[in-house]
Design a protein around this motif. Structure first.
Motif, PDB file in Angstrom:
ATOM      1  N   LYS A 135       9.483  -2.258  -4.223  1.00  0.00           N
ATOM      2  CA  LYS A 135       8.163  -1.732  -4.526  1.00  0.00           C
ATOM      3  C   LYS A 135       7.727  -1.225  -3.251  1.00  0.00           C
ATOM      4  CE  LYS A 135       6.653  -4.416  -8.080  1.00  0.00           C
ATOM      5  NZ  LYS A 135       5.498  -5.328  -8.561  1.00  0.00           N
ATOM      6  N   SER A 136       6.919   0.066  -2.918  1.00  0.00           N
ATOM      7  CA  SER A 136       6.554   0.658  -1.944  1.00  0.00           C
ATOM      8  C   SER A 136       5.125  -0.022  -1.425  1.00  0.00           C
ATOM      9  CB  SER A 136       6.211   2.376  -1.980  1.00  0.00           C
ATOM     10  OG  SER A 136       5.507   2.765  -0.767  1.00  0.00           O
ATOM     11  N   ARG A 137       5.408  -0.234   0.055  1.00  0.00           N
ATOM     12  CA  ARG A 137       4.081  -1.185   0.302  1.00  0.00           C
ATOM     13  C   ARG A 137       3.089  -0.150   1.041  1.00  0.00           C
ATOM     14  NH1 ARG A 137       6.649  -6.192   3.150  1.00  0.00           N
ATOM     15  NH2 ARG A 137       6.410  -5.262   5.102  1.00  0.00           N
ATOM     16  N   GLY A 138       3.291   0.972   0.715  1.00  0.00           N
ATOM     17  CA  GLY A 138       2.467   2.084   1.355  1.00  0.00           C
ATOM     18  C   GLY A 138       2.564   2.151   2.733  1.00  0.00           C
ATOM     19  N   ARG A 139       1.790   2.767   3.379  1.00  0.00           N
ATOM     20  CA  ARG A 139       1.798   3.111   5.071  1.00  0.00           C
ATOM     21  C   ARG A 139       1.529   1.836   5.554  1.00  0.00           C
ATOM     22  NH1 ARG A 139      -1.280   8.181   7.088  1.00  0.00           N
ATOM     23  NH2 ARG A 139       0.929   8.936   7.405  1.00  0.00           N
ATOM     24  N   GLN A 140       2.581   1.751   6.575  1.00  0.00           N
ATOM     25  CA  GLN A 140       2.549   0.419   7.561  1.00  0.00           C
ATOM     26  C   GLN A 140       1.967   0.942   8.849  1.00  0.00           C
ATOM     27  OE1 GLN A 140       3.482  -2.579   6.120  1.00  0.00           O
ATOM     28  NE2 GLN A 140       3.274  -1.846   4.373  1.00  0.00           N
ATOM     29  N   GLN A 141       1.559  -0.162   9.729  1.00  0.00           N
ATOM     30  CA  GLN A 141       1.349  -0.029  11.092  1.00  0.00           C
ATOM     31  C   GLN A 141       2.562  -0.008  11.773  1.00  0.00           C
ATOM     32  OE1 GLN A 141      -1.420   0.544  12.670  1.00  0.00           O
ATOM     33  NE2 GLN A 141      -2.906   0.386  11.362  1.00  0.00           N
ATOM     34  N   PRO A 142       2.843   0.796  12.770  1.00  0.00           N
ATOM     35  CA  PRO A 142       4.050   0.889  13.783  1.00  0.00           C
ATOM     36  C   PRO A 142       4.130  -0.380  14.483  1.00  0.00           C
ATOM     37  CG  PRO A 142       2.521   2.487  14.585  1.00  0.00           C
ATOM     38  CD  PRO A 142       1.769   1.822  13.365  1.00  0.00           C
TER      39      PRO A 142
END
Length: 166
Positions: free
Chosen positions: A143-150
């Protein structure tokens, strides 16, 4: 086939025949060990998976008497058996030990007891077999976990990237 009333000590092959036709039984040593967890365990937390039983180890010493060709055949059979994965059963007056494999072999012949006798030391190890179980479980798609912090780069990774232009 094995006749229980004729002999009280016998080593049988998988087919039920004599694996080693020995003349005399000399001794047997059996050992097993139960290992327990070495780390501290919470009060009441010691359970069955904290204790593991190791396979049986049996040391068996027998004598085989015969002429030169019979002893040569016995030694050939022992060497073949020690290199194989054949399972054996050891029957004693008290019980039967099944699923054993010949893992150690030594023999000797001395002039004191006669050169027509070899004394054989056999090391037998219990082989524990289990049934394989397979399942047709379907794995869930990622599943995509959405946008992540770099993620921050380490100092060394930053230098490496700038030197090699990644």
């Amino acid at each position: 086939m094995f006749d229980f009333f004729k002999s009280s000590w016998v080593l049988l092959n998988e087919g039920g025949g004599h694996a080693i036709a020995f003349t005399s039984f000399i001794n047997m040593d059996l050992s097993t060990e139960n290992k327990v967890i070495q780390a501290p365990v919470e009060q009441g937390g010691f359970v069955t998976y904290n204790k593991v039983q190791t396979p049986l180890e049996i040391s068996l010493q027998v004598a085989i008497k015969g002429d030169a060709s019979e002893l040569d055949d016995a030694i050939d059979d022992l060497l073949t058996m020690s290199g194989s994965t054949q399972l054996l059963s050891l029957i004693t007056p008290e019980r039967e030990y099944k699923n054993l494999n010949l893992t150690k072999l030594a023999w000797r012949r001395t002039t004191d007891e006669g050169i027509d006798v070899i004394y054989v030391d056999c090391g037998l190890t219990e082989i524990r077999q289990v049934e394989s179980e397979y399942t047709n479980a379907k794995l869930a798609k990622k599943k995509s976990r959405g946008r992540q912090q770099p993620k921050e780069k380490s100092f060394v990774a930053g230098i490496r990237d700038s030197m090699f232009k990644r």
